[in-house]
Design a protein around this motif. Structure first.
Motif, PDB file in Angstrom:
ATOM      1  N   ARG A  66      53.859 -18.436  71.420  1.00  0.00           N
ATOM      2  CA  ARG A  66      53.925 -17.779  70.101  1.00  0.00           C
ATOM      3  C   ARG A  66      52.539 -17.343  69.641  1.00  0.00           C
ATOM      4  NH1 ARG A  66      55.600 -17.565  64.527  1.00  0.00           N
ATOM      5  NH2 ARG A  66      57.803 -16.980  64.539  1.00  0.00           N
ATOM      6  N   VAL A  87      52.753 -13.635  68.703  1.00  0.00           N
ATOM      7  CA  VAL A  87      52.923 -13.475  67.252  1.00  0.00           C
ATOM      8  C   VAL A  87      51.632 -13.795  66.503  1.00  0.00           C
ATOM      9  CG1 VAL A  87      54.287 -14.190  65.246  1.00  0.00           C
ATOM     10  CG2 VAL A  87      55.366 -14.073  67.508  1.00  0.00           C
ATOM     11  N   ALA A 102      59.244 -13.820  64.214  1.00  0.00           N
ATOM     12  CA  ALA A 102      58.935 -12.873  65.282  1.00  0.00           C
ATOM     13  C   ALA A 102      59.814 -11.634  65.133  1.00  0.00           C
ATOM     14  CB  ALA A 102      59.187 -13.519  66.632  1.00  0.00           C
ATOM     15  N   THR A 103      59.262 -10.479  65.432  1.00  0.00           N
ATOM     16  CA  THR A 103      60.076  -9.274  65.473  1.00  0.00           C
ATOM     17  C   THR A 103      60.930  -9.287  66.736  1.00  0.00           C
ATOM     18  OG1 THR A 103      58.460  -7.977  66.712  1.00  0.00           O
ATOM     19  CG2 THR A 103      58.227  -8.019  64.307  1.00  0.00           C
ATOM     20  N   GLU A 135      58.728  -8.749  69.669  1.00  0.00           N
ATOM     21  CA  GLU A 135      57.920  -9.930  69.974  1.00  0.00           C
ATOM     22  C   GLU A 135      58.755 -11.008  70.649  1.00  0.00           C
ATOM     23  OE1 GLU A 135      54.568  -9.617  66.414  1.00  0.00           O
ATOM     24  OE2 GLU A 135      56.485 -10.606  66.027  1.00  0.00           O
ATOM     25  N   LEU A 136      59.992 -11.159  70.220  1.00  0.00           N
ATOM     26  CA  LEU A 136      60.851 -12.157  70.843  1.00  0.00           C
ATOM     27  C   LEU A 136      61.085 -11.820  72.320  1.00  0.00           C
ATOM     28  CD1 LEU A 136      62.537 -14.686  70.609  1.00  0.00           C
ATOM     29  CD2 LEU A 136      64.439 -13.292  69.775  1.00  0.00           C
ATOM     30  N   MET A 196      57.964 -12.770  74.177  1.00  0.00           N
ATOM     31  CA  MET A 196      57.887 -14.214  74.370  1.00  0.00           C
ATOM     32  C   MET A 196      58.833 -14.662  75.482  1.00  0.00           C
ATOM     33  SD  MET A 196      57.261 -16.049  70.666  1.00  0.00           S
ATOM     34  CE  MET A 196      58.557 -15.259  69.737  1.00  0.00           C
ATOM     35  N   ALA A 208      58.694 -21.279  64.366  1.00  0.00           N
ATOM     36  CA  ALA A 208      59.874 -20.736  65.044  1.00  0.00           C
ATOM     37  C   ALA A 208      61.131 -21.314  64.407  1.00  0.00           C
ATOM     38  CB  ALA A 208      59.839 -21.080  66.526  1.00  0.00           C
ATOM     39  N   GLU A 240      65.182 -18.502  67.327  1.00  0.00           N
ATOM     40  CA  GLU A 240      64.093 -18.179  68.253  1.00  0.00           C
ATOM     41  C   GLU A 240      64.039 -19.183  69.397  1.00  0.00           C
ATOM     42  OE1 GLU A 240      59.258 -18.268  67.992  1.00  0.00           O
ATOM     43  OE2 GLU A 240      60.296 -17.081  66.463  1.00  0.00           O
TER      44      GLU A 240
END
Length: 530
Positions: A149, A153, A160-161, A164-165, A168, A195, A199
């Motif tokens: 993260r 992030v 997270a957008t 971004e997810l 990750m 998180a 997530e």
């Protein structure tokens, strides 16, 4: 060199009754067990009066940098540990980029120090390659969710957008492909704490597809502990990932005598088809950094931002209220008791006189307010102070270690003037205190908790047991004397009654003395394996 261990008591790690016999080690593996005749060319080790067992597997270790910088690694080799699982509590040093690594080196100074070494890796695979240059013990690695993260992030408190997810998930997948055995999280540590459940589920789905397991440091071990356990069970249920409850405790006054409620939750999950295991250390105090008790909002943004807040009167007012009135999430939802926070190590040598004292005691000696002392120490030590947190309950520790899904894990920090003795004493304390003196576990059962069960959690089919063909990660100990030498006053004392340890058939401890051999290597999980 081939080795014939003659006349040992064989405790094979499966829980079956001990038996007397020999073991022949050839080319790093067990070739024969039982009555072995004379074997030309093999060195003979007289093991009369000693137990021969598989090497111990430490399912929760914090030796991430020690395995690279300390070839002796006495804390683990001399207590019979042959494999350690690193990347714990959602915070580690891979996968990283340059910016995240700079933050993590400071954030984790209280856990691992900041040694002078070439930080020449960024991926999980590159870190494991560094281990392969030579380590005293074997290493398994977990992808740290908080580190992932931080890379994607950052260290701020925000969701997270969608993009971004996905990134990750890609980092977790890459770490698993590189050989990680699963993913850890530290849900009271920044930034992993930010998180949400969804997530975590999304990341654990990646781990599940690769055949790994999820090892969460959950959101609370104090007030709200059962709800926190329920959340990570739900993550496992929704994602299909195997779940390993790391340092599984029920701490603080609110949880005295409540281990049965926790174990009932575990049993219900098992009955529902969730693959659950757990580990514990055989001591009452916990160990972390002094900064960890701050509320998570105060820890957002990395160490520099935290230190700025500790100079801001309004932020300090809010922090005091969280700690002394409302209950900080960093202190597991309970109101802090300054008498339970004992300084175990400092980064600034000028603060060395605080080691061994509680924050309450330091305040009394200074004639000062305890909260003000807490803030002063954090500022002067640049958040590098480590503590023992005296919040455990003996009846809970005993009840949890008896559970059939239980394994051993030290959770030991190796730095500081007076670290928690669990770093040097966890495995012999199980055998000496809880087997021989207290009878909480039988010998064969306890060895299974420390060997085959953790090996099975890792999916290691050729370690953790004594059988022909298995890797010769072995320990020889005297069941009449084995014990933790480490104490709270002298925490770096070597274990008693463990004269011989082998890693891959190579002696790393002989007659209680470290040999200097570094046969350990990085164990790599095969993606998709169960």
């Amino acid at each position: 060199m081939n080795l014939l261990v003659r006349g040992a008591t064989l405790v094979d790690g499966t829980g079956t009754p001990a038996r007397r016999g020999d073991a022949l080690v050839v080319d790093g593996r067990i070739a024969e067990l039982g009555e072995v005749g004379t074997t030309a060319g093999a060195r003979v080790l007289d093991a009369a009066g000693l137990v021969l067992a598989p090497g111990f597997v430490d399912l929760h270790a914090h030796s991430d940098l020690a395995v690279l910088t300390d070839p002796e690694h006495l804390a683990k080799t001399t207590q019979g540990v042959t494999t350690e699982v690193l990347g714990q509590d959602g915070l580690g040093y891979a996968p990283v980029d340059d910016d995240a690594l700079a933050v993590l080196r400071e954030q984790l100074a209280g856990w691992n120090g900041v040694p002078d070494l070439a930080w020449d890796w960024r991926t999980v695979g590159e870190y494991l390659d560094r281990v392969d240059r030579g380590a005293a013990v074997n290493v398994a690695y977990l992808v740290p969710q908080g580190t992932v993260r931080a890379v994607v992030v950052g260290t701020g408190d925000r969701p997270a957008t969608a993009a971004e997810l996905v990134r990750m998930q890609d980092l977790v997948a890459a770490g698993m492909a590189d050989g990680a055995f699963g993913m850890s999280s530290g849900l009271t540590y920044v930034p992993g704490a930010f998180a949400d459940t969804a997530e975590l589920v999304a990341l654990c789905e990646v781990v599940a597809r690769a055949g790994g397991f999820y090892a969460p440091h959950q959101r609370s071990y104090g007030r709200g502990a059962l709800e926190a356990y329920a959340e990570v069970v739900e993550v496992a249920r929704r994602s299909g990932v195997a779940l390993h409850l790391t340092h599984a405790t029920m701490n603080f006054a609110v949880n005295a005598g409540r281990a049965g409620e926790f174990l009932a939750l575990v049993d219900a999950a098992l009955a529902d088809g969730v693959d659950v295991t757990l580990d514990t250390y055989p001591y009452l105090p916990g160990s972390t950094t002094l900064a960890a008790v701050l509320p998570s909002w105060a820890s957002a943004g990395g160490p520099a931002a935290v230190l700025d807040r500790l100079q801001d009167p309004e932020a300090l007012r809010r922090i005091r209220y969280a700690l002394e009135v409302a209950g900080s999430d960093g202190c597991h939802g309970v109101v802090v008791q300054w008498s339970t926070l004992q300084v175990s190590g400092v980064r600034d040598p000028g603060l060395s006189g605080l080691v061994g004292a509680t924050i309450e005691q330091v305040a009394a000696a200074r004639g000062a307010d305890a909260f003000d002392v807490f803030v002063d120490v954090l500022r002067r030590d640049r958040l590098g102070t480590t503590i023992l947190q005296h919040v455990g309950h003996e009846e809970n520790v005993r009840a949890i270690m008896r559970h059939p899904q239980h394994c051993g894990g030290s959770d030991g920090l190796l730095v500081g003037a007076r670290p928690h003795p669990r770093a040097w004493g966890t495995f012999p304390r199980y055998l000496g205190h809880y087997v021989r003196r207290e009878g909480v576990l039988g010998l064969e059962e306890c060895v299974a908790h420390l060997t085959s069960r953790p090996a099975r959690r890792l999916g290691l089919t050729d370690r953790g047991v004594l059988r022909p063909g298995a890797v010769a990660d072995l320990v020889l100990f005297d069941p009449a004397t084995v014990d933790a030498g480490a104490t709270f006053e002298d925490p770096r004392r070597q274990a008693v009654g463990i004269p011989h340890v082998l890693v891959g058939g190579v002696p790393v401890v002989t007659d209680g003395v470290r040999t200097g051999a570094v046969p350990g290597r990085a164990l790599r999980h095969r993606a998709g394996a169960p």
